[in-house]
Design a protein around this motif. Structure first.
Motif, PDB file in Angstrom:
ATOM      1  N   SER A   1      65.583  10.440 -12.047  1.00 15.51           N
ATOM      2  CA  SER A   1      64.757   9.230 -12.133  1.00 15.51           C
ATOM      3  C   SER A   1      64.296   8.781 -10.761  1.00 15.51           C
ATOM      4  O   SER A   1      63.168   8.304 -10.603  1.00 15.51           O
ATOM      5  N   ASN A   2      65.130   8.942  -9.758  1.00 13.97           N
ATOM      6  CA  ASN A   2      64.772   8.557  -8.394  1.00 13.97           C
ATOM      7  C   ASN A   2      63.685   9.482  -7.851  1.00 13.97           C
ATOM      8  O   ASN A   2      62.695   9.025  -7.266  1.00 13.97           O
TER       9      ASN A   2
ATOM     10  N   ASN B   1      66.607  -1.478 -14.373  1.00 14.11           N
ATOM     11  CA  ASN B   1      68.009  -1.079 -14.474  1.00 14.11           C
ATOM     12  C   ASN B   1      68.852  -2.343 -14.315  1.00 14.11           C
ATOM     13  O   ASN B   1      68.910  -2.907 -13.225  1.00 14.11           O
TER      14      ASN B   1
ATOM     15  N   GLN C   1      71.178  -2.755 -11.359  1.00 16.42           N
ATOM     16  CA  GLN C   1      70.571  -2.777 -10.024  1.00 16.42           C
ATOM     17  C   GLN C   1      69.596  -3.945  -9.848  1.00 16.42           C
ATOM     18  O   GLN C   1      68.940  -4.055  -8.810  1.00 16.42           O
TER      19      GLN C   1
ATOM     20  N   SER D   1      67.316   4.966 -10.917  1.00 18.93           N
ATOM     21  CA  SER D   1      68.554   5.064 -10.147  1.00 18.93           C
ATOM     22  C   SER D   1      68.257   5.015  -8.654  1.00 18.93           C
ATOM     23  O   SER D   1      67.289   5.615  -8.200  1.00 18.93           O
TER      24      SER D   1
ATOM     25  N   ARG E   1      69.361  11.785  -8.328  1.00 22.41           N
ATOM     26  CA  ARG E   1      69.086  11.609  -9.758  1.00 22.41           C
ATOM     27  C   ARG E   1      67.612  11.891 -10.054  1.00 22.41           C
ATOM     28  O   ARG E   1      66.721  11.517  -9.280  1.00 22.41           O
TER      29      ARG E   1
ATOM     30  N   ASN F   1      70.130   6.496  -6.573  1.00 23.09           N
ATOM     31  CA  ASN F   1      70.689   7.742  -6.065  1.00 23.09           C
ATOM     32  C   ASN F   1      69.582   8.795  -5.927  1.00 23.09           C
ATOM     33  O   ASN F   1      68.994   9.215  -6.931  1.00 23.09           O
TER      34      ASN F   1
END
Length: 145
Positions: free
Chosen positions: A34-35, A52, A55, A27, A32, A29
């Motif tokens: 995952s980021n 993703n 994205q 992500s 998040r 973001n």
């Protein structure tokens, strides 16, 4: 293999031998997980390929995003899965379809599908589930050198 508990040596071995990671469910973001985990892995020297489809073609943390595992431009050692448990089986299928499948599929905290793990392991892929490398790495730093 049982997936309720992993020996520290097993987790440390995966983290030590892995150099390249496809992070599925990345992500952009910063709030998040995952980021944040992707940033942690990049800071530790891993090459991370965010995956993703929403994205694709953009960048996350300075890394080009790919729509699928098949689009990642080189083989990866590990696929790190930030998708809900019900998607793990399809991620395993996607990994198995690669010309050079990963050595490891790592499912993040709360992500577990024992049938998907059996399928991956039958194909020679090591599976770690319900763990986070950003938690395990500092915990096992003494074993990682």
């Amino acid at each position: 293999m049982a997936h309720d508990r992993y020996d520290d040596d097993v987790i440390a071995g995966v983290l030590k031998s892995t150099k390249t990671i496809a992070l599925v469910g990345a992500s952009p973001n910063p709030d998040r997980p995952s980021n944040r985990v992707m940033g942690f892995l990049l800071q530790r020297g891993y090459r991370v390929f965010p995956v993703n489809p929403g994205q694709a073609g953009k960048q996350i943390l300075g890394q080009e995003v790919y729509a699928s595992l098949a689009d990642v431009p080189e083989p990866v050692d590990m696929v790190d899965v930030f998708r809900a448990s019900e998607y793990l089986d399809s991620v395993v299928d996607e990994a198995l379809a690669l010309d050079q499948p990963p050595k490891v599929i790592w499912a993040q905290l709360g992500v577990r599908d024992d049938q998907a793990a059996v399928k991956a392991e039958a194909a020679g892929i090591q599976v770690i589930m319900d763990r986070c490398p950003a938690i395990e790495y500092p915990r096992l730093a003494r074993l990682l050198g």
